[in-house]
Write an enzyme that holds these catalytic residues in place. Structure first.
Site, PDB file in Angstrom:
ATOM      1  N   GLY A 126      58.225  31.143  39.260  1.00  0.00           N
ATOM      2  CA  GLY A 126      57.005  30.578  38.663  1.00  0.00           C
ATOM      3  C   GLY A 126      57.182  30.243  37.192  1.00  0.00           C
ATOM      4  O   GLY A 126      56.819  29.165  36.721  1.00  0.00           O
ATOM      5  N   ARG A 127      57.804  31.162  36.436  1.00  0.00           N
ATOM      6  CA  ARG A 127      57.919  30.936  34.984  1.00  0.00           C
ATOM      7  C   ARG A 127      59.056  29.981  34.636  1.00  0.00           C
ATOM      8  O   ARG A 127      59.295  29.695  33.464  1.00  0.00           O
ATOM      9  CB  ARG A 127      58.060  32.278  34.251  1.00  0.00           C
ATOM     10  N   LYS A 184      52.367  28.459  43.372  1.00  0.00           N
ATOM     11  CA  LYS A 184      53.565  28.548  44.213  1.00  0.00           C
ATOM     12  C   LYS A 184      53.236  29.239  45.540  1.00  0.00           C
ATOM     13  O   LYS A 184      53.601  28.773  46.606  1.00  0.00           O
ATOM     14  CB  LYS A 184      54.654  29.318  43.455  1.00  0.00           C
ATOM     15  N   LYS A 193      47.135  44.019  40.625  1.00  0.00           N
ATOM     16  CA  LYS A 193      46.510  43.087  41.581  1.00  0.00           C
ATOM     17  C   LYS A 193      45.944  43.867  42.758  1.00  0.00           C
ATOM     18  O   LYS A 193      44.836  43.616  43.228  1.00  0.00           O
ATOM     19  CB  LYS A 193      47.559  42.105  42.128  1.00  0.00           C
ATOM     20  N   HIS A 230      48.575  33.317   6.604  1.00  0.00           N
ATOM     21  CA  HIS A 230      47.295  33.721   6.005  1.00  0.00           C
ATOM     22  C   HIS A 230      46.629  34.815   6.829  1.00  0.00           C
ATOM     23  O   HIS A 230      45.419  35.006   6.737  1.00  0.00           O
ATOM     24  CB  HIS A 230      46.387  32.501   5.865  1.00  0.00           C
ATOM     25  N   GLU A 236      57.996  38.810  31.397  1.00  0.00           N
ATOM     26  CA  GLU A 236      57.942  38.944  32.853  1.00  0.00           C
ATOM     27  C   GLU A 236      59.368  38.958  33.423  1.00  0.00           C
ATOM     28  O   GLU A 236      59.622  39.518  34.478  1.00  0.00           O
ATOM     29  CB  GLU A 236      57.114  37.812  33.487  1.00  0.00           C
ATOM     30  N   GLU A 287      42.893  34.077  41.122  1.00  0.00           N
ATOM     31  CA  GLU A 287      42.259  33.321  40.039  1.00  0.00           C
ATOM     32  C   GLU A 287      42.245  31.832  40.365  1.00  0.00           C
ATOM     33  O   GLU A 287      41.226  31.142  40.219  1.00  0.00           O
ATOM     34  CB  GLU A 287      43.028  33.538  38.723  1.00  0.00           C
TER      35      GLU A 287
HETATM   36  O1  F6P Z   1      51.239  37.560  38.891  1.00  0.00           O
HETATM   37  C1  F6P Z   1      52.330  36.977  38.287  1.00  0.00           C
HETATM   38  C2  F6P Z   1      52.677  35.682  38.929  1.00  0.00           C
HETATM   39  O2  F6P Z   1      53.219  35.889  40.181  1.00  0.00           O
HETATM   40  C3  F6P Z   1      53.618  34.872  38.056  1.00  0.00           C
HETATM   41  O3  F6P Z   1      54.928  35.239  38.215  1.00  0.00           O
HETATM   42  C4  F6P Z   1      53.299  33.495  38.481  1.00  0.00           C
HETATM   43  O4  F6P Z   1      53.751  32.553  37.548  1.00  0.00           O
HETATM   44  C5  F6P Z   1      51.795  33.560  38.566  1.00  0.00           C
HETATM   45  O5  F6P Z   1      51.545  34.844  39.078  1.00  0.00           O
HETATM   46  C6  F6P Z   1      51.137  32.509  39.405  1.00  0.00           C
HETATM   47  O6  F6P Z   1      51.593  32.527  40.731  1.00  0.00           O
HETATM   48  P1  F6P Z   1      51.319  31.330  41.704  1.00  0.00           P
HETATM   49  O7  F6P Z   1      51.968  30.114  41.176  1.00  0.00           O
HETATM   50  O8  F6P Z   1      51.890  31.764  43.017  1.00  0.00           O
HETATM   51  O9  F6P Z   1      49.822  31.143  41.803  1.00  0.00           O
END
Ligand code: F6P
Length: 551
Positions: free
Chosen positions: A271-272, A207, A516, A388, A357, A213
Site C-alpha cells: 500500500g505505501r 487495495k 482495527k 517560527h 509502517e 474508513e
Molecule cells: O492499516 C494499514 C493499511 O493496511 C496500510 O498499510 C494501507 O496503506 C492502508 O491500510 C489502506 O489499505 P487499503 O488500500 O487496503 O484500503
C-alpha cells in the site's frame, strides 16, 4: 552470515569508531576536511544530496559501507528486483519497481513478466484520464467532470495526495482533485456541500477493499450521488461517477462497479509503495498521464542508480547508512523532515507511513527480537513554518535531532522576491544547526553591537547555540514530476536498505491489526451491548461517549 547485525564485525568496528569520533563537533570535522562538501555530497543528474553536515569523519563511510556489505544489501536488492518472495511473512514478491519500469522488455524477467498487466493498467489509466480531462467522459446528466474525490486512507491516500499537492503547478485548470480519508464526517460533509453531483467523480482507492474508513466514505458518497441522480439514473450514476482501484475486483463488483470501472493492482504492491500504480489515478487525472509517466521515469532513474552505483556513491544506501549511524551509534531517536516548498507540505506525513509502517518493528524477518532499536520517529513540517514554531528546540533544546532539509532551487509559483529568501532560510538553518554559535562568537557580536560588559554577561547564556545537529540537504533543480519521482524512490530504497541492515521485513505491517480488531469489538459496546471483558479505562470512556456522543 548472522541476521543479528549487531554481532557482526562491521557493527563492532562502528561502535569502536563512534568512541573515537562521536564527540567531534561538526566545526572540527569541517576544519579537518576542507573539501568536505565535495567528498560528502552526491549527485544524480541535477539532483544533489549534501551529507557533509552529518557527523561523520573520513573513516565513517567505509565502515558504514562495510556494514551494508555485511548485511548483504546488494544481494537483497538484487533479490527484490528479481521478484523473489522477500516479503516472507505475507509470502509475496515486492515489485513496485515494475510499476515505474518504462522499458519495452519484461520485468522482473522473462520467466515471470508482470509488465503486460502493468502496461494494460497504464493504458487504461491513460484512456480514462484523457477522456475525463478532455470532457469526453460525461456524468449521468451529460455534464463534464469538474471534481474528482479520492476516497482512500494510508497508502491509498498519502501518496497520491502528497504528489498531487507537490505537482499542483501542473494541474488541469478545470479539474479539481480532493482527498478524503477520515471517518470523521467533518472531512467529507463540507466537501460534498461544495460539489455538484452531476460533475463529481469518486475514486474508491483500497487495495483490500475491506478498509472500514474508505468503505464508509464510499457508501456515503454513493448515497449522496444516488439521492441526487434519482432512481431512474441509478445505473448511469454508478457507471459514470464511481471507479475503483483495488487488488480485490470482486469486492468492488459487489459495490456495484462494472469491470471497466475497476483499475487493478496486485498483491506484490505494498500500500505505501503504490503511488506508482493506479492508486496514482487521482494524480494522473490532475496532471495528465504524460506528466504521470514523467514521475514514473524519475523513480525509474533512481531504481537504476540504486541497482548500478557502487555502495560508496549510492544515494539511497548512503542515506540509509547515515540514518543508521545517527540512530544506532549517535543515539538519535527522531528524524525531522523539513521541506521548504509549500507544495511539499504533505511529504512529512507520507514519509511517516513509508518509514514507520515499514521499519517500525522489533521483530526480524526470522521472527526473532531485534537487539537494536530500528526506525527513529519520523516527523516534520514545512521548514519555514517550523522555524517560527519548534526550531527553538532543535537549536537549543539539547536533544539530538537529525533532519532532512528539502528544497527546490526554483519555484513553480515565482513571485518576485520570494524564492531567494526562502532558499537563504533553508540553507541558513542547516548551517546554524550544524555550527551553532560559541560563547566567544556571541560575546564578539554583542560587543560589536556596543553592549556594556554587564549587559553582555546577562544575555550571553541565551545567545550560545551548541550546534552539532546533523542534517542532510536534498536539492532539486525544480519540483517537477521527474524529480519528485526520483525523490520518493530515494526514500523508498533508503527504507529498504535500512530494513535489510536491521534484518526487518519492511513490507508487512502486522502492528496495525490489533487496534482495527479492537475497534470492531468496541462498536457494539458503544452502541449499548455490555462487554464485561473490557478494561476499566475503556469502559469509562465508552460510558462518556454514550452519555455525550452521537453514535
Ligand atoms: O492499516 C494499514 C493499511 O493496511 C496500510 O498499510 C494501507 O496503506 C492502508 O491500510 C489502506 O489499505 P487499503 O488500500 O487496503 O484500503
Amino acid at each position: 552470515m548472522t541476521l543479528d547485525i549487531t554481532h557482526s564485525d562491521a557493527w563492532q568496528a562502528l561502535l569502536a569508531h563512534r568512541q573515537a569520533i562521536g564527540s567531534k563537533h561538526l566545526r572540527e570535522l569541517f576544519a579537518l576536511e576542507p573539501q568536505r562538501f565535495e567528498h560528502l555530497s552526491c549527485r544524480l543528474g541535477d539532483f544533489l544530496a549534501d551529507f557533509s553536515k552529518q557527523r561523520i569523519a573520513t573513516e565513517t563511510l567505509p565502515l558504514l559501507t562495510a556494514l551494508a556489505r555485511a548485511a548483504d544489501v546488494e544481494g537483497w536488492r538484487d533479490r527484490m528486483f528479481a521478484g523473489e518472495t522477500i516479503n516472507v511473512s505475507e509470502n509475496r514478491a515486492v515489485l513496485h519497481p515494475a510499476l515505474r519500469f518504462m522499458g519495452t522488455g519484461p520485468f522482473p524477467g522473462p520467466e515471470r513478466d508482470v509488465m503486460p498487466d502493468v502496461r494494460a493498467v497504464r493504458a487504461q489509466m491513460r484512456q480514462f484520464s484523457e477522456r475525463v480531462r478532455s470532457g469526453l467522459w460525461r456524468g449521468y446528466s451529460g455534464e463534464a467532470i469538474r471534481h474528482v474525490v479520492n476516497l482512500g486512507i494510508g497508502g491509498s491516500d498519502l501518496g497520491p495526495k502528497m504528489a498531487a499537492r507537490a505537482l499542483s503547478a501542473y494541474d488541469h485548470p478545470a479539474l479539481h482533485v480532493h482527498f478524503v480519508s477520515n471517518l470523521d464526517g467533518a472531512q467529507l460533509a463540507p466537501l460534498l456541500e461544495t460539489l455538484d453531483p452531476r460533475s463529481t467523480l469518486f475514486i474508491i482507492a483500497s487495495k483490500t477493499f475491506t478498509t472500514q474508513e474508505t468503505l464508509r466514505n464510499a457508501q456515503t458518497a454513493r448515497d449522496w450521488l444516488l439521492a441526487a441522480a434519482g432512481p431512474e439514473n441509478e445505473a448511469a450514476a454508478l457507471a459514470r461517477h464511481f471507479v475503483a482501484v483495488t487488488a480485490a475486483p470482486a469486492e468492488a463488483g459487489l459495490f456495484g462497479l462494472s469491470h471497466d470501472n475497476i483499475f487493478t493492482m496486485w498483491d506484490w504492491v505494498g500500500g505505501r509503495y503504490s503511488l506508482w500504480s493506479a492508486v496514482g489515478l487521482a494524480l494522473a487525472l490532475a496532471i495528465g498521464m504524460t506528466q504521470f509517466e514523467r514521475l514514473l521515469s524519475g523513480a525509474q532513474a533512481l531504481d537504476k542508480h540504486f541497482q548500478e552505483a557502487p555502495l560508496e556513491r549510492n544515494l539511497p544506501v548512503l542515506m540509509a547508512l547515515i540514518g543508521i549511524w545517527n540512530t544506532n551509534f549517535l543515539g538519535a531517536s527522531t528524524l525531522a523532515i523539513l521541506p521548504y516548498n509549500e507544495s511539499l507540505r504533505s511529504l512529512p506525513g507520507y514519509l511517516q507511513q513509508l518509514e514507520m509502517e515499514s521499519n517500525g518493528k522489533m521483530v526480524n524477518r526470522n521472527g526473532q527480537p531485534l537487539s537494536c532499536q530500528p526506525n527513529p520517529i519520523v516527523w516534520g513540517e514545512i521548514g519555514i513554518n517550523g522555524q517560527h514554531a519548534f526550531f527553538q528546540l532543535l537549536h537549543q533544546g539539547g536533544w539530538l535531532i537529525p533532519s532532512d532539509f528539502i528544497v527546490a532551487a526554483t519555484s513553480d509559483y515565482p513571485l518576485p522576491g520570494h524564492n531567494g529568501p526562502l532558499l537563504a532560510n533553508c540553507l541558513a538553518q542547516s548551517a546554524a544547526l550544524a555550527f551553532g554559535r560559541t560563547e566567544a562568537e556571541a560575546r564578539a557580536e554583542l560587543e560589536l553591537e556596543g553592549r556594556s560588559a554587564a549587559e553582555i554577561q546577562e544575555v550571553l547564556p541565551y545567545k550560545v547555540f551548541a550546534g552539532n545537529q546533523p542534517a542532510t540537504t536534498l536539492l532539486l533543480p525544480r519540483l517537477d514530476p521527474y524529480h519528485l519521482g526520483l525523490l520518493i524512490a530515494l526514500y523508498e530504497h533508503k527504507v529498504f536498505v535500512q530494513g535489510v541492515i536491521w534484518g526487518i521485513n519492511s513490507f508487512d505491517q502486522w502492528g496495525v491489526e490489533l487496534g482495527k480488531k479492537l475497534a470492531g469489538r468496541l462498536l457494539p459496546a458503544l452502541e449499548g451491548t455490555p462487554d464485561d471483558g473490557l478494561d476499566d479505562s475503556t469502559r469509562g470512556l465508552i460510558a462518556y461517549c454514550r452519555r455525550h456522543g452521537q453514535l
